[in-house]
Design a protein around this motif. Structure first.
Motif, PDB file in Angstrom:
ATOM      1  N   UNK A 690       1.995  58.702 -37.205  1.00  0.00           N
ATOM      2  CA  UNK A 690       0.990  59.723 -37.796  1.00  0.00           C
ATOM      3  C   UNK A 690      -0.414  58.944 -38.082  1.00  0.00           C
ATOM      4  N   UNK A 691      -0.451  57.900 -37.793  1.00  0.00           N
ATOM      5  CA  UNK A 691      -1.771  57.116 -37.851  1.00  0.00           C
ATOM      6  C   UNK A 691      -2.055  56.576 -38.976  1.00  0.00           C
ATOM      7  N   UNK A 692      -1.153  56.619 -40.096  1.00  0.00           N
ATOM      8  CA  UNK A 692      -1.703  56.304 -41.513  1.00  0.00           C
ATOM      9  C   UNK A 692      -1.893  54.536 -41.556  1.00  0.00           C
ATOM     10  N   UNK A 693      -2.884  54.366 -42.593  1.00  0.00           N
ATOM     11  CA  UNK A 693      -3.274  53.122 -42.709  1.00  0.00           C
ATOM     12  C   UNK A 693      -2.318  52.506 -43.940  1.00  0.00           C
ATOM     13  N   UNK A 694      -1.930  51.347 -43.538  1.00  0.00           N
ATOM     14  CA  UNK A 694      -0.876  50.371 -44.349  1.00  0.00           C
ATOM     15  C   UNK A 694      -1.536  49.142 -44.885  1.00  0.00           C
ATOM     16  N   UNK A 695      -1.592  49.202 -46.375  1.00  0.00           N
ATOM     17  CA  UNK A 695      -2.275  48.012 -47.080  1.00  0.00           C
ATOM     18  C   UNK A 695      -1.159  47.314 -47.833  1.00  0.00           C
ATOM     19  N   UNK A 696      -1.182  45.912 -47.484  1.00  0.00           N
ATOM     20  CA  UNK A 696      -0.271  45.121 -48.026  1.00  0.00           C
ATOM     21  C   UNK A 696      -0.980  44.254 -48.931  1.00  0.00           C
ATOM     22  N   UNK A 697      -0.181  44.415 -50.300  1.00  0.00           N
ATOM     23  CA  UNK A 697      -0.751  43.744 -51.659  1.00  0.00           C
ATOM     24  C   UNK A 697      -0.045  42.397 -51.883  1.00  0.00           C
ATOM     25  N   UNK A 698      -0.679  41.392 -52.363  1.00  0.00           N
ATOM     26  CA  UNK A 698       0.295  40.102 -53.038  1.00  0.00           C
ATOM     27  C   UNK A 698      -0.567  39.773 -54.162  1.00  0.00           C
ATOM     28  N   UNK A 699       0.548  40.012 -55.296  1.00  0.00           N
ATOM     29  CA  UNK A 699       0.042  40.021 -56.669  1.00  0.00           C
ATOM     30  C   UNK A 699      -1.143  40.819 -56.944  1.00  0.00           C
ATOM     31  N   UNK A 700      -1.261  42.167 -56.455  1.00  0.00           N
ATOM     32  CA  UNK A 700      -2.388  42.986 -56.689  1.00  0.00           C
ATOM     33  C   UNK A 700      -3.595  42.720 -55.797  1.00  0.00           C
ATOM     34  N   UNK A 724       3.249  47.571 -50.956  1.00  0.00           N
ATOM     35  CA  UNK A 724       2.619  48.353 -49.878  1.00  0.00           C
ATOM     36  C   UNK A 724       2.218  49.447 -50.457  1.00  0.00           C
ATOM     37  N   UNK A 725       0.775  49.747 -50.086  1.00  0.00           N
ATOM     38  CA  UNK A 725       0.070  51.012 -50.391  1.00  0.00           C
ATOM     39  C   UNK A 725      -0.207  51.862 -49.198  1.00  0.00           C
ATOM     40  N   UNK A 726       0.322  53.281 -48.818  1.00  0.00           N
ATOM     41  CA  UNK A 726      -0.076  53.954 -47.643  1.00  0.00           C
ATOM     42  C   UNK A 726      -1.094  55.099 -48.208  1.00  0.00           C
ATOM     43  N   UNK A 732      -2.675  61.074 -53.131  1.00  0.00           N
ATOM     44  CA  UNK A 732      -2.947  59.890 -53.756  1.00  0.00           C
ATOM     45  C   UNK A 732      -2.211  58.830 -52.689  1.00  0.00           C
ATOM     46  N   UNK A 733      -2.481  57.397 -52.909  1.00  0.00           N
ATOM     47  CA  UNK A 733      -1.987  56.420 -52.514  1.00  0.00           C
ATOM     48  C   UNK A 733      -0.231  56.390 -52.699  1.00  0.00           C
ATOM     49  N   UNK A 734       0.103  56.239 -51.700  1.00  0.00           N
ATOM     50  CA  UNK A 734       1.923  55.853 -51.829  1.00  0.00           C
ATOM     51  C   UNK A 734       2.182  54.512 -52.039  1.00  0.00           C
TER      52      UNK A 734
END
Length: 987
Positions: A690-700, A724-726, A732-734
């Motif tokens: 579906x073309x979502x944007x995946x944002x990976x976070x380390x320690x925020x 992970x935030x989608x 809202x961000x998942x």
């Protein structure tokens, strides 16, 4: 001073005496006898010589009366005349009187005197000077110790030297009353006057008959007494260990090695036949000791118990095992070795990398395991097993337990078992097996893509006979039993194309059209003859239904009521469906209208340009299609379907399979679940596009924003908590769960040691090559199971096994184990005894072993380095040796004795021929200030005395009686007699 009496002075003296003793008579008839003048200074008489002379005077001669005798008398040995002995008499009337006489055979003393007594008149002379007098009743060399020149006994013991009694006059014992002098190393043994001597010290011994100051020929042979020094005998085993390796003898070695020793080894107090060397190779368990016999002495060593070490090994397999192709046979071995090594072989070829006690076999063959003990004993034990493949297989498949013929719409067939036939019986195969391949067959034909161990049939068109073909490496394909599958047939849904308008016909169509089925149409429950296709055209009103059959199964469709003037409209979705943001859904309208037209609406708003039977939608909303029939009857019909968004989403992440905290050096975070949630259902949208944007976070903190659904952590430097935030449009961000990643450090490190431990002390410094300041280093002792320190290095003073741990980021890592051992050695070992004797002028090479470095001292002065030194001087020697910082000391003493093999000549020939005209003695005694040579005449008078002797005697004309050609000598060194003997003069 010697006073010479002339006739004139003698006359005057005698006259005075006469006057004083005349009792008034001037011319009384008496005489005066002068002091006897001896023609000798000492009387050393023997059977071969006993003639002495003296002279005396008397005055006046005219007073000697007729019949007068001059009686020469000898005092006792103390000079007393209480019982004088008459030596001779003379009737001479002339003065002076010269007489000769022989000494009594009983004389033996140092203070004899002589006087002369006349009988007419009775006058006694003054006594002579004192002199020594001895009669050598025995005056020839004699033997002691059975004339043997050597005696040996053990230290702490003794021996008795005694004069040999030959029963003849050749032995002084033939004569009673004699006393003797004993000498050790030419020095008189105080108090030793008997015919035997108890000896406790080594040395050169001889005896003489005690003739006082007279030097006679009555002396014995020299006996060299050797006292065998006690030895501290010990034995040691090779490597100083207390065991014997099975099949390998353990060498036992004596601490003392001498070719003169007699060796005997014992095992369990029983002499070992033929074990007579300074070493012995022990092959049996038991208690060993050594007995040395030397010089009549017996020395016994310490006892050493040697344990026989045998290597025992076993494993969990028999002589023959069956291996299923694709499986592995885990062979686990056990042994009693302390520090074993392992070598695995297949068909006699070493298997690279197989160096542990266990091995997983994946191929048939003959496997051998060689276990070798490397600590202490180096011994090996071999195990062997033959691994064979089966001779055949039986494959069995089964249906799911809830299968009922014609009553289920799906059925799953699965591999139930594979049984291997072997020579030792049937063996079940462990499933699944990744090395096997599978192919499902329908009616003996392969089913495309059906290559798993299960196969699901969910379409009645696939009814039939099923088998599973299994391909096993090295075997031909094997087919299973057959199972017939009869699924419930799909319920056909009837639809009509067109409407009954006048004489128009309507085509009835079945939703099931597969040609494998049998079709039967019914109108008002009556079979329509010839109607055997999936569709049927009619112009008659009524209730129509279709019966489909396949094999033993049949199913009846819905009933379709055909009436005049009606069309149908429906959508391919139910009344309400879920649409995911970003998803595209196709809505398709179905109608029986002829030449229909279509109009599409969203939330009752017409969708411009959409006039086909299908439409692609991407938004939520209420969708409606309006269908109009344009041919025949003019009719319209609509269908509605609502698309709704999910209520929420959830996502879960996790590290890749195989990731192990604190061990893995790489980790990949993956999405394990991604769901859309409504009040009625949860729908997985994992792996969506579906073309979502995946944002990976380390320690925020954001570390990656992309379309990637995974994220790789490359090293321990990126350890931390990840989420992970989608971003989904309209939501809202998942946010996922948090995953803590702890990768192991990649540093390679090892321990090293420096220094040594001795039995007397020492220390070892253990160090690591770790330099990272963030690491916490802790040291442990395995034996004490305790922490002993921290930091990059530590110094230990106790033997044992040590290791280090690294604590970092909540993980603990252990280093290799390093062993610290005490250097065990008996110290310095010499090739000689602790006390040795060498002959003057000789030397002995001393070889030291047992340590690394050597320094030699003599009387506390450094004399050499290295492990060998040739000793020639007497004294106490000390060797100090080192191994690392460990120091060992060894001492030994050296005694230098005279070389008794030096021969002093006993004959000279004074004939002036230039040969042997002088008494030439060995150079050892010539021209030395500390050596004195004294030569005595046959009568015992000193005729030559000199230091720094030049081999020049006789240096004047030699006067002697031809009947007495034997002179005597002594050679003294540092005022101790070292040689004595006789010299015979031959002209």
């Amino acid at each position: 001073m010697v006073w010479k009496i002339t006739p004139t002075s003698f006359f005057l003296t005698a006259l005075v005496v006469l006057l004083i003793n005349s009792n008034g008579g001037l011319y009384a008839q008496t005489i005066v006898i002068g002091t006897p003048s001896l023609g000798f200074t000492q009387a050393c008489a023997s059977q071969g010589f006993n003639s002495y002379n003296l002279s005396f005077t008397f005055f006046p001669t005219s007073n000697v009366q007729a019949g007068n005798q001059f009686i020469v008398e000898l005092s006792d040995s103390a000079g007393n005349f209480g019982s004088p002995t008459t030596l001779t008499t003379s009737t001479s009337t002339y003065s002076p009187v010269n007489v000769s006489f022989a000494m009594p055979t009983t004389v033996a003393g140092e203070a004899y005197k002589i006087r002369v007594r006349s009988t007419a008149p009775a006058v006694t002379s003054p006594t002579s000077v004192s002199f020594s007098a001895y009669y050598a009743v025995h005056n020839q060399p004699f033997s002691i110790n059975n004339n043997s020149g050597t005696v040996s006994f053990c230290e702490g013991g003794n021996t008795t030297l005694q004069i040999d009694n030959t029963g003849t006059s050749a032995s002084p014992l033939y004569y009673s009353g004699l006393t003797y002098k004993w000498y050790r190393n030419f020095a008189e043994v105080a108090g030793a006057t008997g015919s035997s001597l108890n000896v406790t010290q080594s040395g050169n011994y001889y005896a003489i008959v005690d003739y006082g100051s007279c030097v006679m020929n009555s002396y014995s042979n020299i006996v060299s007494v050797n006292v065998t020094a006690g030895i501290n005998l010990s034995i040691s085993s090779a490597g100083n260990v207390d065991y014997i390796c099975d099949g390998t003898p353990r060498l036992l070695t004596s601490s003392h090695q001498n070719t003169n020793y007699v060796y005997q080894w014992f095992k369990d107090n029983v002499a070992i036949s033929g074990a007579n060397g300074h070493t012995y190779n022990a092959t049996q368990e038991g208690t060993y000791k050594l007995r040395i016999t030397f010089g009549g002495c017996v020395f016994e060593s310490n006892a050493i118990f040697l344990e026989l070490i045998e290597l025992e090994a076993d494993w969990n397999v028999g002589a023959t095992e069956v291996l299923i192709p694709g499986e592995q046979l885990s062979i686990n071995s056990v042994n009693n070795a302390t520090n074993p090594t392992y070598v695995w072989r297949k068909d006699n070829v070493v298997i690279t990398g197989a160096t542990t006690a266990n091995y997983n076999v994946t191929q048939a063959g003959t496997y051998q395991l060689t276990v070798t003990e490397t600590q202490g004993c180096t011994i090996s034990e071999q195990l062997s097993v033959v691994v064979q493949y089966p001779i055949g297989f039986t494959v069995t498949i089964q249906n799911s337990g809830d299968y009922q013929s014609c009553n289920v719409t799906t059925s799953t067939l699965s591999l139930n078992s594979i049984i291997a036939q072997t020579t030792i019986g049937n063996v079940p195969v462990t499933l699944p097996n990744s090395n096997f391949t599978y192919q499902w067959l329908l009616n003996n034909s392969p089913i495309s893509g059906a290559t798993g161990t299960t196969h699901t049939i969910n379409n009645a068109t696939e009814n039939g006979s099923y088998k599973l073909r299994v391909s096993i490496p090295t075997f031909a394909p094997i087919e299973s039993n057959a199972i017939s599958i009869a699924l419930q047939l799909p319920t056909p849904v009837l639809s009509a194309v067109g409407s009954l308008c006048g004489t128009n016909s309507v085509q009835l169509n079945s939703s099931v059209t597969n040609s494998v089925f049998t079709y039967k149409w019914y109108r008002n429950n009556t079979l329509i003859t010839g109607a055997t296709q999936p569709s049927y055209t009619t112009n008659q009103v009524g209730n129509y239904h279709l019966v489909i059959s396949y094999g033993a199964c049949s199913v009846t469709s819905n009933t379709l009521n055909l009436e005049q003037n009606s069309i149908t409209a429906s959508l391919n979705l139910p009344a309400t469906s879920i649409i995911i943001p970003g998803e595209t859904i196709t809505l398709t309208a179905t109608t029986n209208a002829i030449n229909p037209t279509y109009e599409w609406f969203r939330n009752n708003a017409i969708i411009s340009g959409q006039t086909g039977s299908s439409i692609n939608v991407t938004q939520n909303g209420i969708y409606k299609v309006l269908i109009t029939q344009t041919t025949g009857c003019n009719a319209t019909q609509e269908a509605i379907s609502e698309l709704v968004y999910p209520d929420s989403f959830n996502v879960t992440i996790a590290a890749n399979e195989g990731y192990l905290p604190c061990e893995s050096e790489l980790a990949t975070l993956l999405i394990t679940s991604f769901n859309a949630v409504t009040t009625t259902e949860t729908l997985s949208i994992l792996n969506n596009s579906y073309g979502y944007v995946y944002e990976w976070f380390k320690e925020g903190e954001l570390v990656l924003s992309s379309s990637n659904t995974s994220y790789t952590i490359p090293s321990y430097l990126e350890n931390g908590a990840y989420e992970l935030r989608i971003t989904i449009p309209g939501f809202s961000a998942i946010i996922s769960n948090v995953v803590e990643i702890k990768l192991g450090i990649s540093d390679e490190f090892s321990l090293s040691s420096e220094g040594v431990l001795c039995e007397s002390g020492g220390s070892v410094t253990l160090s690591s090559d770790i330099t990272n300041p963030d690491y916490i280093l802790t040291w442990f002792s395995i034996e004490n199971n305790t922490e002993i320190g921290t930091g990059n290095s530590i110094t230990v003073t106790e033997p044992g096994n040590y290791f280090m741990t690294i604590d970092f980021d909540g993980c603990t890592y252990s280093s290799n184990t390093i062993a610290v051992e005490v250097i065990t050695t008996n110290g310095i070992t010499l090739n000689i005894a602790d006390a040795i004797t060498i002959i003057q002028g000789g030397s002995t090479e001393v070889i030291a072993s047992g340590v690394d470095n050597y320094t030699w001292y003599l009387n506390n002065e450094i004399i050499a380095t290295g492990n060998t030194f040739s000793v020639s001087e007497a004294g106490t020697y000390t060797i100090i040796g080192t191994i690392g910082e460990c120091e060992f000391t060894k001492t030994f003493t050296v005694t230098v004795v005279e070389n008794t093999s030096i021969v002093v000549p006993n004959v000279i020939t004074i004939n002036n021929d230039g040969i042997n005209d002088f008494w030439s003695i060995p150079n050892e005694y010539v021209n030395k200030e500390d050596v004195e040579v004294i030569i005595y005449s046959p009568k015992g008078k000193v005729v030559f005395r000199a230091r720094n002797y030049q081999n020049n005697w006789p240096n004047t004309v030699l006067e002697y009686a031809k009947t007495e050609p034997v002179f005597y000598y002594t050679i003294s060194e540092n005022d101790e007699i070292i040689k004595r003997g006789s010299i015979t003069v031959i002209e």
